[in-house]
Design a protein around this motif. Sequence first.
Motif, PDB file in Angstrom:
ATOM      1  N   GLY A  90       0.861  -1.193   0.000  1.00 36.94           N
ATOM      2  CA  GLY A  90       0.000   0.000   0.000  1.00 36.94           C
ATOM      3  C   GLY A  90       0.889   1.232   0.000  1.00 36.94           C
ATOM      4  O   GLY A  90       0.747   2.120   0.838  1.00 36.94           O
ATOM      5  N   ASP A 117       0.601  -1.366  -4.879  1.00 36.48           N
ATOM      6  CA  ASP A 117      -0.616  -0.590  -4.586  1.00 36.48           C
ATOM      7  C   ASP A 117      -1.601  -0.740  -5.750  1.00 36.48           C
ATOM      8  O   ASP A 117      -1.206  -0.675  -6.915  1.00 36.48           O
ATOM      9  CB  ASP A 117      -0.267   0.903  -4.414  1.00 36.48           C
ATOM     10  CG  ASP A 117      -1.338   1.654  -3.625  1.00 36.48           C
ATOM     11  OD1 ASP A 117      -1.035   2.094  -2.491  1.00 36.48           O
ATOM     12  OD2 ASP A 117      -2.479   1.783  -4.130  1.00 36.48           O
ATOM     13  N   GLU A 122      -1.750   6.605  -8.045  1.00 37.14           N
ATOM     14  CA  GLU A 122      -0.677   6.686  -7.048  1.00 37.14           C
ATOM     15  C   GLU A 122       0.587   5.974  -7.546  1.00 37.14           C
ATOM     16  O   GLU A 122       1.702   6.445  -7.312  1.00 37.14           O
ATOM     17  CB  GLU A 122      -1.144   6.077  -5.724  1.00 37.14           C
ATOM     18  CG  GLU A 122      -2.329   6.828  -5.166  1.00 37.14           C
ATOM     19  CD  GLU A 122      -2.361   6.865  -3.656  1.00 37.14           C
ATOM     20  OE1 GLU A 122      -1.870   7.833  -3.096  1.00 37.14           O
ATOM     21  OE2 GLU A 122      -2.882   5.916  -3.060  1.00 37.14           O
ATOM     22  N   PHE A 151      -2.297  -6.193  -2.722  1.00 31.63           N
ATOM     23  CA  PHE A 151      -1.375  -7.117  -2.050  1.00 31.63           C
ATOM     24  C   PHE A 151      -1.863  -8.550  -2.234  1.00 31.63           C
ATOM     25  O   PHE A 151      -1.056  -9.476  -2.379  1.00 31.63           O
ATOM     26  CB  PHE A 151      -1.288  -6.746  -0.567  1.00 31.63           C
ATOM     27  CG  PHE A 151      -0.331  -7.590   0.223  1.00 31.63           C
ATOM     28  CD1 PHE A 151       0.990  -7.746  -0.179  1.00 31.63           C
ATOM     29  CD2 PHE A 151      -0.750  -8.239   1.380  1.00 31.63           C
ATOM     30  CE1 PHE A 151       1.886  -8.526   0.559  1.00 31.63           C
ATOM     31  CE2 PHE A 151       0.125  -9.015   2.122  1.00 31.63           C
ATOM     32  CZ  PHE A 151       1.443  -9.161   1.714  1.00 31.63           C
ATOM     33  N   GLU A 152      -3.182  -8.724  -2.275  1.00 31.69           N
ATOM     34  CA  GLU A 152      -3.761 -10.062  -2.438  1.00 31.69           C
ATOM     35  C   GLU A 152      -3.278 -10.701  -3.738  1.00 31.69           C
ATOM     36  O   GLU A 152      -3.086 -11.914  -3.817  1.00 31.69           O
ATOM     37  CB  GLU A 152      -5.300  -9.984  -2.450  1.00 31.69           C
ATOM     38  CG  GLU A 152      -5.944  -9.514  -1.150  1.00 31.69           C
ATOM     39  CD  GLU A 152      -5.983  -7.986  -0.971  1.00 31.69           C
ATOM     40  OE1 GLU A 152      -5.096  -7.283  -1.490  1.00 31.69           O
ATOM     41  OE2 GLU A 152      -6.900  -7.515  -0.284  1.00 31.69           O
TER      42      GLU A 152
HETATM   43  C1  LIG Z   1      -3.298   5.744   3.638  1.00 33.59           C
HETATM   44  S1  LIG Z   1      -2.575   5.175   2.169  1.00 33.59           S
HETATM   45  C2  LIG Z   1      -0.916   4.914   2.713  1.00 33.59           C
HETATM   46  C3  LIG Z   1       0.114   5.148   1.648  1.00 33.59           C
HETATM   47  C4  LIG Z   1       1.556   5.064   2.115  1.00 33.59           C
HETATM   48  N1  LIG Z   1       1.860   3.803   2.758  1.00 33.59           N
HETATM   49  C5  LIG Z   1       1.857   6.212   3.027  1.00 33.59           C
HETATM   50  O1  LIG Z   1       1.919   6.024   4.245  1.00 33.59           O
HETATM   51  O2  LIG Z   1       2.031   7.333   2.507  1.00 33.59           O
HETATM   52  C6  LIG Z   1      -3.175   3.513   1.986  1.00 33.59           C
HETATM   53  C7  LIG Z   1      -2.822   2.883   0.683  1.00 33.59           C
HETATM   54  O3  LIG Z   1      -3.232   1.505   0.706  1.00 33.59           O
HETATM   55  C8  LIG Z   1      -3.610   1.179  -0.609  1.00 33.59           C
HETATM   56  N2  LIG Z   1      -4.402  -0.052  -0.640  1.00 33.59           N
HETATM   57  C9  LIG Z   1      -5.751  -0.179  -0.561  1.00 33.59           C
HETATM   58  N3  LIG Z   1      -6.114  -1.461  -0.687  1.00 33.59           N
HETATM   59  C10 LIG Z   1      -4.971  -2.185  -0.861  1.00 33.59           C
HETATM   60  C11 LIG Z   1      -4.695  -3.571  -1.090  1.00 33.59           C
HETATM   61  N4  LIG Z   1      -5.669  -4.469  -1.126  1.00 33.59           N
HETATM   62  N5  LIG Z   1      -3.402  -3.935  -1.272  1.00 33.59           N
HETATM   63  C12 LIG Z   1      -2.392  -3.019  -1.218  1.00 33.59           C
HETATM   64  N6  LIG Z   1      -2.615  -1.691  -0.992  1.00 33.59           N
HETATM   65  C13 LIG Z   1      -3.879  -1.276  -0.823  1.00 33.59           C
HETATM   66  C14 LIG Z   1      -4.368   2.403  -1.091  1.00 33.59           C
HETATM   67  O4  LIG Z   1      -4.487   2.456  -2.494  1.00 33.59           O
HETATM   68  C15 LIG Z   1      -3.514   3.520  -0.512  1.00 33.59           C
HETATM   69  O5  LIG Z   1      -2.557   3.984  -1.432  1.00 33.59           O
END
Ligand SMILES: C[S@@+](CC[C@H](N)C(=O)[O-])C[C@H]1O[C@@H](n2cnc3c(N)ncnc32)[C@H](O)[C@@H]1O
Length: 308
Positions: A90, A117, A122, A151-152
Amino acid sequence: MAQSSKSIVVPKSQFLQEQERELLERLDAELRGSGKMLPLCDARYLETHEIFEGRSNQQGLIIDWFSRFFQEHFRQPEPPEGTFRVLSVGCGSGILDLQLATRLSDQTQDFHYVGVDPNSVECDHFQGQFAGFASGQLGAQPQVEVVNKSFEDFEASCGFDLIHFVHSLYYMPDSAAALEKARRLLAPGGRIVFFQAPCEEMNALTVRFWDKEYARPTLFAEDLSDILEVQDWKYDRERINAFLEVSPLAYPDSSLGIALTDFIVQVDSLDLSEPVRNLITGYLKLISIRDEDEVYISHPVDAFVMGE
Ligand SMILES: C[S@@+](CC[C@H](N)C(=O)[O-])C[C@H]1O[C@@H](n2cnc3c(N)ncnc32)[C@H](O)[C@@H]1O
């Protein structure tokens, strides 16, 4: 943001706690009768996330935390050998990862940094953030890549020395499966790090929208602890106290006020009914603390560290 915010002490009277509870109850009643909410589109998520993070000192504290983590890992006299492999789950726009990779490059140039992600806007931004990174370094070239998948759906052929989830585990429909998968992707001796917020003041509001939007209970820091305890996985947990500067919320119709509200509730707040919007504004005002010309909301996060 102002450093003075770090020293804010928050004495909370019982009267204030009752007012908060009452506002949340009224919000629950309004939301019970409301229809589906409009999630933020990928571009709006990126825009509001950057505004939100830019007004909080939390990301800087997380970067400092990782900096200490890297220093410890690479401490002489026996620094580890081989390429240090990092997976950022993410990763979002890479604003955080660019700083982490820069801190890591103070310790080693021999690293492979992978972001994953599902938000394609993004991921493009991530690529842009890192465009000058590897070419700007001397000697061994770090490798950086971003994978536009959830991630899945992500797989890798070799294990990672560090897998981190910074504010991303909430979004995974099956958090226990995500934890299992992270353990499987870990190299021997590796570490999994989660930065997960507790469900305290601000998130007591957020959770009302998230649970409804995703139709499942949101996993906060206390719930993550519970999962780790049940699985009997050893971990360390540390609280990081941060603050979010929210003076634009005094002008809820301003573009900054709307952006902060959108990210806090994670839906298009302009699409919500007027009573719901007023309750959000009222609640955020109640939990705000004024410090000279600035206004803050407590923005804590818990760091969890797990081995294999
Ligand atoms: C709050 S942001 C955090 C981004 C980064 N880690 C940061 O701290 O700046 C959460 C991120 O999780 C991603 N996300 C949502 N569902 C996800 C998934 N199933 N697998 C991986 N990432 C995911 C979103 O797209 C988003 O970019």
